[in-house]
Design a protein around this motif. Structure first.
Motif, PDB file in Angstrom:
ATOM      1  N   GLY A 157       0.809  -1.217   0.000  1.00 34.35           N
ATOM      2  CA  GLY A 157       0.000   0.000   0.000  1.00 34.35           C
ATOM      3  C   GLY A 157       0.836   1.258   0.000  1.00 34.35           C
ATOM      4  O   GLY A 157       2.032   1.232   0.289  1.00 34.35           O
ATOM      5  N   PRO A 158       0.205   2.399  -0.320  1.00 36.23           N
ATOM      6  CA  PRO A 158       0.963   3.647  -0.480  1.00 36.23           C
ATOM      7  C   PRO A 158       1.462   4.260   0.814  1.00 36.23           C
ATOM      8  O   PRO A 158       2.272   5.178   0.772  1.00 36.23           O
ATOM      9  CB  PRO A 158      -0.041   4.579  -1.167  1.00 36.23           C
ATOM     10  N   GLU A 159       1.016   3.752   1.962  1.00 32.34           N
ATOM     11  CA  GLU A 159       1.480   4.345   3.224  1.00 32.34           C
ATOM     12  C   GLU A 159       2.986   4.198   3.404  1.00 32.34           C
ATOM     13  O   GLU A 159       3.621   5.003   4.077  1.00 32.34           O
ATOM     14  CB  GLU A 159       0.731   3.763   4.433  1.00 32.34           C
ATOM     15  N   GLY A 160       3.571   3.164   2.783  1.00 36.19           N
ATOM     16  CA  GLY A 160       5.016   2.984   2.861  1.00 36.19           C
ATOM     17  C   GLY A 160       5.774   3.749   1.790  1.00 36.19           C
ATOM     18  O   GLY A 160       7.006   3.809   1.800  1.00 36.19           O
ATOM     19  N   TRP A 161       5.048   4.353   0.861  1.00 39.27           N
ATOM     20  CA  TRP A 161       5.653   5.019  -0.295  1.00 39.27           C
ATOM     21  C   TRP A 161       5.447   6.527  -0.254  1.00 39.27           C
ATOM     22  O   TRP A 161       6.352   7.301  -0.491  1.00 39.27           O
ATOM     23  CB  TRP A 161       5.041   4.421  -1.563  1.00 39.27           C
ATOM     24  N   SER A 162       4.234   6.952   0.092  1.00 35.03           N
ATOM     25  CA  SER A 162       3.888   8.368   0.052  1.00 35.03           C
ATOM     26  C   SER A 162       4.687   9.156   1.088  1.00 35.03           C
ATOM     27  O   SER A 162       4.960   8.658   2.186  1.00 35.03           O
ATOM     28  CB  SER A 162       2.394   8.549   0.327  1.00 35.03           C
ATOM     29  N   VAL A 163       5.024  10.395   0.750  1.00 36.54           N
ATOM     30  CA  VAL A 163       5.733  11.265   1.703  1.00 36.54           C
ATOM     31  C   VAL A 163       4.869  11.543   2.932  1.00 36.54           C
ATOM     32  O   VAL A 163       5.384  11.896   3.993  1.00 36.54           O
ATOM     33  CB  VAL A 163       6.183  12.603   1.056  1.00 36.54           C
ATOM     34  N   ASP A 164       3.554  11.382   2.816  1.00 38.55           N
ATOM     35  CA  ASP A 164       2.644  11.645   3.933  1.00 38.55           C
ATOM     36  C   ASP A 164       2.213  10.376   4.660  1.00 38.55           C
ATOM     37  O   ASP A 164       1.358  10.438   5.553  1.00 38.55           O
ATOM     38  CB  ASP A 164       1.404  12.391   3.433  1.00 38.55           C
ATOM     39  N   GLY A 165       2.764   9.226   4.282  1.00 37.99           N
ATOM     40  CA  GLY A 165       2.435   7.978   4.969  1.00 37.99           C
ATOM     41  C   GLY A 165       0.944   7.687   4.966  1.00 37.99           C
ATOM     42  O   GLY A 165       0.263   7.856   3.955  1.00 37.99           O
ATOM     43  N   ARG A 166       0.422   7.294   6.131  1.00 36.51           N
ATOM     44  CA  ARG A 166      -0.996   6.913   6.214  1.00 36.51           C
ATOM     45  C   ARG A 166      -1.923   8.120   6.064  1.00 36.51           C
ATOM     46  O   ARG A 166      -3.124   7.957   5.852  1.00 36.51           O
ATOM     47  CB  ARG A 166      -1.246   6.182   7.552  1.00 36.51           C
ATOM     48  N   GLU A 167      -1.376   9.326   6.175  1.00 39.76           N
ATOM     49  CA  GLU A 167      -2.186  10.549   5.993  1.00 39.76           C
ATOM     50  C   GLU A 167      -2.241  10.983   4.530  1.00 39.76           C
ATOM     51  O   GLU A 167      -2.722  12.058   4.207  1.00 39.76           O
ATOM     52  CB  GLU A 167      -1.602  11.698   6.838  1.00 39.76           C
ATOM     53  N   SER A 168      -1.747  10.144   3.644  1.00 34.84           N
ATOM     54  CA  SER A 168      -1.626  10.513   2.230  1.00 34.84           C
ATOM     55  C   SER A 168      -2.972  10.730   1.551  1.00 34.84           C
ATOM     56  O   SER A 168      -3.983  10.108   1.903  1.00 34.84           O
ATOM     57  CB  SER A 168      -0.883   9.392   1.495  1.00 34.84           C
ATOM     58  N   TRP A 169      -2.954  11.559   0.512  1.00 35.51           N
ATOM     59  CA  TRP A 169      -4.146  11.765  -0.329  1.00 35.51           C
ATOM     60  C   TRP A 169      -4.592  10.465  -0.989  1.00 35.51           C
ATOM     61  O   TRP A 169      -5.753  10.341  -1.378  1.00 35.51           O
ATOM     62  CB  TRP A 169      -3.874  12.829  -1.406  1.00 35.51           C
ATOM     63  N   PHE A 170      -3.709   9.499  -1.124  1.00 32.90           N
ATOM     64  CA  PHE A 170      -4.069   8.212  -1.737  1.00 32.90           C
ATOM     65  C   PHE A 170      -5.292   7.578  -1.060  1.00 32.90           C
ATOM     66  O   PHE A 170      -6.018   6.810  -1.681  1.00 32.90           O
ATOM     67  CB  PHE A 170      -2.897   7.223  -1.627  1.00 32.90           C
ATOM     68  N   PHE A 171      -5.492   7.879   0.227  1.00 29.88           N
ATOM     69  CA  PHE A 171      -6.579   7.259   0.989  1.00 29.88           C
ATOM     70  C   PHE A 171      -7.822   8.144   1.076  1.00 29.88           C
ATOM     71  O   PHE A 171      -8.799   7.752   1.710  1.00 29.88           O
ATOM     72  CB  PHE A 171      -6.087   6.901   2.394  1.00 29.88           C
ATOM     73  N   ARG A 172      -7.776   9.342   0.462  1.00 26.97           N
ATOM     74  CA  ARG A 172      -8.938  10.236   0.492  1.00 26.97           C
ATOM     75  C   ARG A 172      -9.618  10.209  -0.872  1.00 26.97           C
ATOM     76  O   ARG A 172      -9.077  10.710  -1.855  1.00 26.97           O
ATOM     77  CB  ARG A 172      -8.497  11.664   0.857  1.00 26.97           C
ATOM     78  N   LYS A 173     -10.821   9.639  -0.915  1.00 21.55           N
ATOM     79  CA  LYS A 173     -11.461   9.363  -2.202  1.00 21.55           C
ATOM     80  C   LYS A 173     -11.688  10.618  -3.037  1.00 21.55           C
ATOM     81  O   LYS A 173     -11.575  10.583  -4.264  1.00 21.55           O
ATOM     82  CB  LYS A 173     -12.789   8.625  -1.990  1.00 21.55           C
ATOM     83  N   GLU A 174     -11.998  11.746  -2.376  1.00 22.25           N
ATOM     84  CA  GLU A 174     -12.264  12.977  -3.139  1.00 22.25           C
ATOM     85  C   GLU A 174     -11.013  13.443  -3.887  1.00 22.25           C
ATOM     86  O   GLU A 174     -11.126  14.128  -4.915  1.00 22.25           O
ATOM     87  CB  GLU A 174     -12.823  14.079  -2.236  1.00 22.25           C
ATOM     88  N   GLU A 175      -9.834  13.072  -3.415  1.00 23.17           N
ATOM     89  CA  GLU A 175      -8.591  13.451  -4.089  1.00 23.17           C
ATOM     90  C   GLU A 175      -8.024  12.320  -4.946  1.00 23.17           C
ATOM     91  O   GLU A 175      -7.462  12.553  -6.005  1.00 23.17           O
ATOM     92  CB  GLU A 175      -7.548  13.878  -3.056  1.00 23.17           C
ATOM     93  N   ALA A 176      -8.169  11.086  -4.458  1.00 30.33           N
ATOM     94  CA  ALA A 176      -7.597   9.933  -5.167  1.00 30.33           C
ATOM     95  C   ALA A 176      -8.526   9.412  -6.267  1.00 30.33           C
ATOM     96  O   ALA A 176      -8.068   8.816  -7.238  1.00 30.33           O
ATOM     97  CB  ALA A 176      -7.304   8.811  -4.180  1.00 30.33           C
ATOM     98  N   ILE A 177      -9.846   9.593  -6.068  1.00 30.70           N
ATOM     99  CA  ILE A 177     -10.890   9.093  -6.980  1.00 30.70           C
ATOM    100  C   ILE A 177     -10.964   7.563  -6.942  1.00 30.70           C
ATOM    101  O   ILE A 177     -12.013   6.983  -6.802  1.00 30.70           O
ATOM    102  CB  ILE A 177     -10.698   9.567  -8.443  1.00 30.70           C
ATOM    103  N   MET A 178      -9.806   6.916  -7.084  1.00 24.74           N
ATOM    104  CA  MET A 178      -9.734   5.455  -7.042  1.00 24.74           C
ATOM    105  C   MET A 178      -8.461   5.041  -6.318  1.00 24.74           C
ATOM    106  O   MET A 178      -7.503   5.813  -6.262  1.00 24.74           O
ATOM    107  CB  MET A 178      -9.807   4.868  -8.448  1.00 24.74           C
ATOM    108  N   GLY A 179      -8.468   3.812  -5.777  1.00 27.04           N
ATOM    109  CA  GLY A 179      -7.351   3.360  -4.956  1.00 27.04           C
ATOM    110  C   GLY A 179      -6.368   2.484  -5.707  1.00 27.04           C
ATOM    111  O   GLY A 179      -5.666   2.947  -6.618  1.00 27.04           O
ATOM    112  N   ALA A 180      -6.306   1.202  -5.331  1.00 25.96           N
ATOM    113  CA  ALA A 180      -5.336   0.285  -5.933  1.00 25.96           C
ATOM    114  C   ALA A 180      -5.511   0.182  -7.445  1.00 25.96           C
ATOM    115  O   ALA A 180      -4.538  -0.011  -8.180  1.00 25.96           O
ATOM    116  CB  ALA A 180      -5.451  -1.093  -5.286  1.00 25.96           C
ATOM    117  N   MET A 181      -6.736   0.331  -7.915  1.00 20.74           N
ATOM    118  CA  MET A 181      -6.956   0.247  -9.371  1.00 20.74           C
ATOM    119  C   MET A 181      -6.309   1.417 -10.105  1.00 20.74           C
ATOM    120  O   MET A 181      -5.716   1.243 -11.170  1.00 20.74           O
ATOM    121  CB  MET A 181      -8.448   0.186  -9.684  1.00 20.74           C
ATOM    122  N   GLY A 182      -6.423   2.612  -9.551  1.00 27.12           N
ATOM    123  CA  GLY A 182      -5.808   3.772 -10.180  1.00 27.12           C
ATOM    124  C   GLY A 182      -4.310   3.803 -10.001  1.00 27.12           C
ATOM    125  O   GLY A 182      -3.571   4.312 -10.848  1.00 27.12           O
ATOM    126  N   ASP A 183      -3.844   3.217  -8.901  1.00 29.25           N
ATOM    127  CA  ASP A 183      -2.417   3.200  -8.587  1.00 29.25           C
ATOM    128  C   ASP A 183      -1.693   2.095  -9.350  1.00 29.25           C
ATOM    129  O   ASP A 183      -0.642   2.324  -9.959  1.00 29.25           O
ATOM    130  CB  ASP A 183      -2.263   2.998  -7.072  1.00 29.25           C
TER     131      ASP A 183
END
Length: 339
Positions: A157-183
């Motif tokens: 998951g992106p928490e180990g990759w993103s500069v913001d860890g578990r607080e990353s935009w990757f986990f906020r649907k309004e910003e990410a739109i999609m999760g593992a599929m988009g990533d």
């Protein structure tokens, strides 16, 4: 030739690990601007590489004359920033997924055409050595027609990759739109189209959130694809491969099987029906833990220098995106979606 003046919009992990260092290595490039709403991040790279720091991409485009822009923002901004950059006369390299909808993707393509600039999507899987080698073997016809396949991309998951860890935009649907599929999933829909030189005709999918708590973006998907050629296969994207990242693809063909990134030593293995086995050491697929040069930046810069439309064009990005969007539609409706 004068250097290509580049601005990087979004100074998170993909910029830190791929775009910025790869531009820095390219002799045809000069940095003019870095943009991030957290201005300290932009300032950090401006101090390292020159250029100015901005917190607003609109202000940057007004103030600077840039030749090319890398769009490394959260997914919901990809179209907005790309269109603004194209309208400012800049070539655009946008991260994947290129947009949130097919309509946005089309608007990006039209903006690039209208302004006479290139639009490229950062589908780096096409450029990784094992996939390039596999494509060469498949195109040689020694394996015959591809009949069935499986392709997967999973990591913790992106928490180990993103500069913001578990607080990353990757986990906020309004910003990410999609999760593992988009990533990850969109990388594999692009790869399978590329390897087979074929388009996806039908998609059936299970897409959901199985384990990442406190988020409503998908962390797992399993899709069935039927290609226009009739070949069928599976595509898996996961953020819950907590032990054992996987970015492998296996294609069963008329004359044998080709295995990509299934072996720790030989990145491409061909097993023919006549009993012969061919093994190729061509270099690793890049992972979040083991960064290698992606080739995306060099490909983008080379297309600008030569005036040649990028191979991984907006049109290509849109077709790969449409496969992922069909998977979400299949999950929502319980139906097989025809593209």
């Amino acid at each position: 030739m004068s250097k290509i003046k580049v601005a990087v919009v979004g100074c998170g992990s993909i910029s830190k690990h791929r775009h910025i260092p790869e531009y820095a290595l390219n002799p045809n490039v000069e940095f003019v601007a870095f943009v991030d709403p957290i201005i300290e991040r932009a300032e950090h790279y401006a101090q390292l590489h020159g250029g100015k720091a901005y917190s607003s991409y609109a202000e940057m485009l007004k103030e600077e004359k840039v030749d090319a822009v890398s769009v490394c923002t959260p997914n919901y901004l990809h179209a907005e920033v790309s269109i603004a950059a194209a309208n400012a006369g800049a070539h655009v390299l946008v991260e994947k997924p290129m947009a949130a909808t097919a309509e946005e993707a089309e608007a990006m393509i039209e903006a690039a055409k209208k302004n006479g600039v290139f639009l490229m999507v950062g589908h780096n899987q096409r450029l990784m050595a094992p996939h390039v080698k596999a494509k060469e073997i498949l195109d040689s016809s020694k394996l015959g027609k591809v009949l069935t396949f499986r392709t997967s991309f999973g990591h913790p998951g992106p928490e180990g990759w993103s500069v913001d860890g578990r607080e990353s935009w990757f986990f906020r649907k309004e910003e990410a739109i999609m999760g593992a599929m988009g990533d990850l999933g969109v990388h594999k829909s692009d790869l399978i189209r590329y390897l087979l030189n074929d388009e996806v005709a039908q998609v059936a999918a299970f897409v959901g959130t199985l384990h990442k708590e406190g988020t409503d973006v998908d962390d797992n998907s399993t899709c069935l694809l039927r290609m226009k050629s009739g070949a069928t296969g599976s595509l898996v994207a996961s953020w819950t491969y907590y032990k054992g990242q996987d970015n492998s693809t296996v294609l069963w063909c008329e004359n044998g099987v080709i295995k990509i990134d299934t072996d720790p030593n030989d990145q491409v293995i061909v097993e023919l029906r006549n009993g012969t086995v061919e093994r190729y050491k061509v270099g690793q697929v890049a992972t979040n833990e083991k960064q290698t040069v992606s080739g995306v930046i060099d490909e983008f810069v080379a297309s600008i220098v030569s005036g040649t439309k990028p191979r991984i064009s907006g049109e290509e990005g849109k077709r790969s995106l449409e496969v992922i969007l069909a998977a979400f539609e299949s999950e929502a409706t319980g139906k097989i979606i025809t593209l």
